[in-house]
Scaffold this active site. Sequence first.
Site, short mmCIF file in Angstrom:
data_model
loop_
_atom_site.label_atom_id
_atom_site.label_comp_id
_atom_site.label_asym_id
_atom_site.label_seq_id
_atom_site.Cartn_x
_atom_site.Cartn_y
_atom_site.Cartn_z
N LYS A 15 2.68 11.47 -3.27
CA LYS A 15 1.64 10.82 -4.07
C LYS A 15 0.75 11.84 -4.77
O LYS A 15 0.21 11.57 -5.85
CB LYS A 15 0.80 9.93 -3.15
CG LYS A 15 -0.11 8.95 -3.85
CD LYS A 15 -0.75 8.04 -2.81
CE LYS A 15 -1.75 7.08 -3.40
NZ LYS A 15 -2.31 6.22 -2.33
N ASP A 39 -13.38 5.07 1.07
CA ASP A 39 -11.94 5.09 1.37
C ASP A 39 -11.42 6.53 1.39
O ASP A 39 -11.21 7.13 0.34
CB ASP A 39 -11.21 4.24 0.32
CG ASP A 39 -9.70 4.22 0.53
OD1 ASP A 39 -9.20 4.87 1.46
OD2 ASP A 39 -9.02 3.56 -0.27
N GLU A 72 -7.31 0.72 -4.40
CA GLU A 72 -7.31 0.61 -2.95
C GLU A 72 -8.64 0.11 -2.37
O GLU A 72 -8.64 -0.82 -1.56
CB GLU A 72 -6.88 1.95 -2.33
CG GLU A 72 -5.37 2.14 -2.51
CD GLU A 72 -4.91 3.59 -2.49
OE1 GLU A 72 -5.73 4.47 -2.21
OE2 GLU A 72 -3.72 3.82 -2.77
N ASP A 75 0.87 -1.17 0.00
CA ASP A 75 0.00 0.00 0.00
C ASP A 75 0.91 1.22 0.00
O ASP A 75 1.56 1.52 1.00
CB ASP A 75 -0.89 -0.04 1.26
CG ASP A 75 -1.70 1.25 1.45
OD1 ASP A 75 -1.65 2.13 0.56
OD2 ASP A 75 -2.37 1.38 2.49
#
Lengths: 238, 606
Positions: free
Chosen positions: B69, B189, B167, B8
Amino acid sequence: MDGHTHSTSDRRELQMARSMCWHCQSEVSGEYFCDRCVKVQPVSKELDYFTCFGIPRRLSIDQQQLETKFYELSRAFHPDFYQNKSGAEQTISLGNSAMLNTAYRTLRDPIQRAEYLLDLEAGAVKEIRTTPPADLFEEILELQDTLNEVRASDRTSDAAASLRAALQSKRATLEQRQRDMEAQIQQLFGQWDALQDRGDATEQARAERTRILKEMRDILSNRTYVKNIVNDLVATIA
Amino acid sequence: MARIVGIDLGTTNSLVAYMDKGTPRVIAGRHERAMVPSVVALTDNGLIVGDPAKEHLTRSPERTVYSVKRFMGKALADVQNELAYFPYTLTEKGGVIRIALGEKTYSPPQISAMILKELKLRAEAFLGESITKAVITGPAYFNDSQRQATKDAGMIAGLEVLRIINEPTAASLAYGLQEKTQGTIAVYDLGGGTFDISILKLKNGIFEVLATNGDTHLGGDDFDRLIADLFLADIQQQFGLDLNAYPDHMQGLRLEAERAKIRLSDELKTTAALDLPEGKGRFTRELTREQVEALCTALVERTLGPCRLALKDAGLSPTDIDEVVLVGGSTRMPLVRQRVQALFGTQPHCDLNPDEVVALGAAVQADILSGGTTDMLLLDVTPLSLGIETMGGVMSSLIRRNTTIPAGAKEMFTTYVDGQTGVDIHILQGERELAKDNRSLARFRLKVPPLPAGVPRIEVTFLIDANGILNVMAKDMRTGDTQSIDVKPSYGLSDQEVERMIEDSFKFAADDVSARKLIEARLDAGALLTTTEKSLSDGGQLVSPEDVAAIRSALAAVAAAKDGNDPRAIRARMAELEQAAKSLTVAMLDDSLKKGLQGKKVSELT
C-alpha cells in the site's frame, strides 16, 4: 449574470417557464423532481444560491435553517442514492450535488455570501485592489519596506529578530483593522436587509440600494487587500 | 441488486465485511481469522496470499511482498529513501513502480488485486454467491493517484469498485450505526502505514466531514522499524554481526520487533528473541514499554500537527470535540492514547475493534449504495487542494482542500497566438505555492479550433466525484460542443494498461484457483500429518497393532499425495487417514476422560 434587470421573482418565473423534464418532456414547475415521472431534474444554471435554498436574498441568514436545508437537499441529490439509477440520472445527481455544495459553502460564510450577493445585484466581478486603502496608505508602504528588509536579512541576526517583533505588533493592528471592517460589513447587512424587507421601489430606495452596494464593495475589497497583506506578513515571520 | 461487500485494504492486514440484516459483520476465513495479512509470496507452486504468504517472509524475503500500500500511486523517486528497508526489488516503468517477483514484475495495483481476490473468494465461499461489486477503503489523505490506483486494483481483481471511501469516515459510519454516536467527533486513525485525522459532525443520520488531514507515510511499520534498528545495533555490538546481509533474518527481526511492540501495549516489559545465522546462537533482549515509548515519541508527536491543522480548518478548538474515536491497530499503544487524550482533553473511545471498524463501515456504505440503508448519508471532503499550473510555474487553486465532494470548478481558457490549436493544461494537487512543489496529477492538451488569438473560449470543468477522483470535461462555448479529454495520469496506469492487467488476471485466474487449491490442500495435509503423528506417539499404545499399522499406511499415503499436484487426491487421502485414525482419537479421548474424571466411557455418554 445580468443582475440589474430582474428581481428575484422575475428570475424565478423566467426559469420556470423554460423548464421541461429531460425525461418525459412534461412541464416542471421549478421543482427538483418531475411531478409526473419523479426523475431528478438538473438544477438550472440560472438559479441563484438563495433561490436554490428557498431563502430570501438577505444577508443575515439563519445558519441552522441553512444547514437543515443543505442536509435535506443533500439527501435528495447525493450520488449515493443514485447508484441503481440510469446514467443520465447519475450525471444529474453528480452535477446537482457539486452545485449544492458550492452554494452551501458560499452562503455559509458571511464574507463569501456578501461577495456573492454583490455579484448578483451589481454584476460586479471581484475587484482586486492593487493600491492600499487611502487611510492605510502610509502604514502599508512602511510595512512593505519592513517585509522586504526581513526577507533580505540574515534570519538569525539580532536585527532580523527585532524586525520580526515589530512585524508582530503590526500584524495585531492589521488583524484588528480586518475585524473592524467585518463589523462594518455586518452593519451594512442590516441596512440591506431592512431595505429588502420594505420592498419599496422609490427613487430614494434605489439610491439607498446603490449606496449600500457601493460601500459594501469598497469594504470588501479593502478587507481582501488587508487580508492578503496579513497572509504575506505571517508567511514572512514564519 | 447484487450484494456489495465492504473491503478494508490495509497496509498490514485486509478484511472483508458484509451487511447482515442491518448489522455489519466481518467475514472470517477457514481458520476463523478475519484478518488477511496483506502479503503476497511467489512460491514454486505460484502466487499465494495472506497467512501462508506471511510464512514466506522469513523463508524467501526477496519473493514476498508486504506493505504494498505504501507504493500505491507512487513513482520510484517518491519512495527512494525507503527502498533499503524492503527485501524485494522495486523498479519503475512509465512512472509506475514495478515489483519483481521471479521472472515477472507487477505494479502495486496488481499485487493489491491479489489480496482483493483472496477476500473476494473468502466472501464468495462464506456467502455462497458470486461477488462482483465492492466498496474499498483508502486513507482519507490519499491523493488522486493513490485513489485511482486503489480503484485499478479492484478492477484487476474483477470487482466493480462502486466507491472508494475514506477509512476514518468509514469508521464513523460504523460508530454512528452501532454506538449511536452523535455530535462533533474526531476520528484518529493510525494504521500500519498511514495516519488520518478526520473531524465530523454527526447529526440526524448525516455524517458531514468538516476537515481531514494526515500523513500517508506514517504508521505502525515505522514504529517496528525503529525497534528493529535498536535490535540491529545490539546484535552488531554483541555478536559483531551485520544482520543486513541476511534478508530472511532481517524479516524475522522486523516481525519480532512488531510482536514485542504489541506485547508492550499490555505489559510493561518483554523479552525479544531471534535465532542468528552463521551459528552465532540466539539473540535475546529485554525491552521495556518506557524504552519503546522513548523511541516512538517523535513519531507519535508527528500525528498531532495534522490534528491541529484539521481542527483549524474545521474552525474548531479541541474543546469543541465531543468524542474522539480511535481506529487502526497502532492506537492500541498506550502512548498514542495518552497523547490523543492530552490534545483533545477527552478520553478516546475504542468500543469497536480498531482492526475491524473500517471494514464494518465499508459494509455500511455498501448497504447505503445498494439502497438498504436509507437514513444515513456521508458527506466527505477532498483532502488536498486541486489546481492548475499558471504562468510562472505557480499553482492556481480551483478547489480548496476540505471542500465537500462532489465538488466542481469551471475555468475558461483561450489562446494567445493566432491559429493556435491546443492549450496545455497541467493539473496539480497540494497546498504549496509553486507548481513544482505539488503533486502532478495529469497533463493534457485541450483541442482548440484554429482562430485568431483570444477568440476561442473553452470552458473546462473539473469535477471531483464522491470517490475523491477527478473528472475533466471541456466545452467549446462558441459551438456548444463538448470534448472528452484523455487525461494521462502523471503517476498511474493508463486505461489501456489496466485493461491489459484485467485480461491477464482472467487468463491466469483458472491457473490461480487450482494453484491455490493445491497450496491449501498441502497446508491442511501438513497440519493433519503433524497432529496424527503426535497422537500416534502419545497414544499408539491405546489401540491395537493392526490399527497402528493402518494409520501408518494412511499417513504414508497422505504424505505421498502431498508431494503430488492433485488437490483432490490429497483431500481424499486425508479423509481416509481421518477415518483410519478415528479409533485412536476416540481411545485418546476416553483415556483423558478416565484420567481426569474417572468417569464413564465416551461411547456410554453419547
